[in-house]
Write an enzyme that holds these catalytic residues in place. Structure first.
Site, PDB file in Angstrom:
ATOM      1  N   ASP A 206       0.831  -1.098  -0.135  1.00 57.09           N
ATOM      2  CA  ASP A 206       0.051  -0.284   0.014  1.00 57.09           C
ATOM      3  C   ASP A 206       0.863   1.256   0.125  1.00 57.09           C
ATOM      4  O   ASP A 206       0.688   2.288   0.858  1.00 57.09           O
ATOM      5  CB  ASP A 206      -1.148  -0.118   1.282  1.00 57.09           C
ATOM      6  CG  ASP A 206      -1.743   0.973   1.128  1.00 57.09           C
ATOM      7  OD1 ASP A 206      -2.514   1.366   0.028  1.00 57.09           O
ATOM      8  OD2 ASP A 206      -2.290   1.510   2.252  1.00 57.09           O
ATOM      9  N   ASP A 224       3.624   1.736   8.111  1.00 51.58           N
ATOM     10  CA  ASP A 224       2.133   0.901   8.038  1.00 51.58           C
ATOM     11  C   ASP A 224       2.102   0.111   7.029  1.00 51.58           C
ATOM     12  O   ASP A 224       1.809  -0.088   5.888  1.00 51.58           O
ATOM     13  CB  ASP A 224       0.946   2.055   7.511  1.00 51.58           C
ATOM     14  CG  ASP A 224      -0.372   1.380   7.717  1.00 51.58           C
ATOM     15  OD1 ASP A 224      -0.452   0.250   8.057  1.00 51.58           O
ATOM     16  OD2 ASP A 224      -1.306   2.115   7.465  1.00 51.58           O
TER      17      ASP A 224
END
Length: 335
Positions: A206, A224
């Site tokens: 991502d 993340d």
């Protein structure tokens, strides 16, 4: 009690400051201030905490049912491997047990040091080179071993699963299901051959501009890894590009110059960008559907689930299918 009410009553949706602060203090063996600041996250429950002696913390409670313990440990292991090689990422902290994944009242959680920084909407030439070097280093580690319990990013794995999520439930109006299935099936038929023989390693999954942060005087770092997957390395490039591939070749060239300082890059894999974009569309629709089905009212898009929403998405998928068909001829000399 209906399903959505029962799910909303789950502890995950009712985390209180006393529980979270007490848990973090016990796990880390330190005292915290009363700061309890919810962070934006549509998937997990994430809170900013603060040490009394200074220094911020982030505690993340993982949404029940999304990942298995083994999948979460695959993520943590990858990030810790990157830290061992001094690659700028943010690792989970060791808890009282010595592990990085904790469990309380049936919820899984991890605690991270808070790392502030700013993201960039656009990158200059030097930053594109730096991003290339960073991802080249990350992918060099990602290729060392596989993550057996993570999502496999491929048409007949992740995308087929996401499509089942959409078609097997009642989130898509009945009169539009056939059209959605038809265009998605056409996309899968078109892209399967393009993925044949493509490399599949541990990737961030991502990698967009909001997950690349910079602090004054420090290098860019990646945050993340919640969507870490087994997939083609080019997945971690395309969302950073300022436009379609053919309009972004200057940025691609700079990125690859930096990347290949640490790892070879198969330029033929650039053909995967538009297929991966289509897969992202389907993934995002399934993600939104999962959120709504999970608690009944969480919507990342205001009109999600309406007939108008699905008509727009079907049209976007049709347009993307045409784009996929154009790329091999338009970029044949480059790819």
């Amino acid at each position: 009690m209906n399903t959505s009410t029962r799910k909303k009553s789950h502890l995950f949706h009712q985390l209180e400051p006393e529980l979270v602060l007490g848990l973090a203090e016990e796990e880390l063996g330190l005292r915290l201030t009363n700061l309890f600041r919810p962070m934006t996250s549509y998937i997990n429950k994430v809170y900013e905490l603060e040490r009394r002696r200074g220094g911020g913390l982030i505690i993340k409670f993982y949404r029940p049912g999304r990942w298995t313990d083994k999948a979460l440990l695959d993520e943590h292991a990858f990030v810790l491997e990157l830290v061992e090689r001094e690659i700028p990422v943010v690792p989970p902290l060791k808890l009282k047990s010595g592990a990085t994944l904790g469990t309380a009242k049936g919820l899984r959680y991890a605690i991270f040091p808070k790392r502030g920084g700013r993201s960039h909407d656009e990158y200059n030439d030097d930053q594109w080179l730096e991003i290339g070097r960073l991802l080249g280093r990350i992918h060099s580690v990602g290729a060392v071993r596989s993550a057996r319990h993570r999502l496999v990013m491929a048409p007949d794995h992740s995308t087929a699963r996401h499509l089942r999520t959409l078609l097997d439930g009642d989130i898509v109006p009945g009169e539009l299901k056939g059209r959605l299935q038809e265009v998605c099936a056409a996309i899968l038929d078109e892209i399967r051959p393009i993925f044949v023989g493509s490399e599949r390693i541990r990737i961030h999954g991502d990698c967009h501009f909001a997950n690349l942060l910079q602090r004054p005087g420090e290098p860019l770092y990646l945050i993340d890894f919640d969507d870490m997957a087994m997939g083609p390395p080019v997945q971690d490039l395309w969302m950073l590009l300022p436009g379609r591939l053919m309009d972004s070749m200057a940025e691609v060239d700079l990125f690859l110059e930096g990347y290949e300082t640490f790892r070879p890059f198969d330029r033929r894999s650039l053909r995967l960008i538009e297929p991966l974009r289509a897969m992202r569309y389907i993934h995002y629709m399934a993600w939104c559907a999962h959120q709504v089905c999970d608690d009944g009212d969480t919507r990342a898009i205001d009109d999600f689930g309406s007939a108008e929403y699905w008509q727009r998405e079907i049209k976007d998928l049709q347009d993307q299918l045409e784009e996929i068909r154009r790329v091999p001829s338009a970029g044949g000399n480059l790819l």
